[in-house]
Design a protein around this motif. Sequence first.
Motif: not given
Length: 103
Positions: A25-33
Amino acid sequence: MVYIESWDEFVERTVQLFRADPHSTRYVTKYRHCDGKLVLKVTDNRECLKFKTDQAQDAKKMEKLNNIFFTLMSRGPDADITEATGKEQAEQQPAKKGRGRRQ
C-alpha cells in the motif's frame, strides 16, 4: 480510480486498504499551487482511492491522516489508531484557564 467525496469514508476505506495489505500500500499527496488543489491517493496496485479538495482547512485533516498512517506503519497494521486521531486526547484534557484578570 475512485474519488471519494466524504472525508470520513476516505479515511475509513484507506485504513482498511492498508490493513489488508500493508506491504504494497502506498500513500501519495499531490498539491498544485496554481490550482490550489490537494489530491490524496492511497493504492495497493489493485484498488486506488482518491480524495480531492481545494479547502485550506483540509490540511489539518491531512495531518491527522498522516499520523494514522505513521502509527500503522510503525506499530503494525493491527495497532490502535484512536490515539493517532486525537479524539481521545481532546476529550481527556481539562479545560485551560485563561491568563486574564482575576474577578
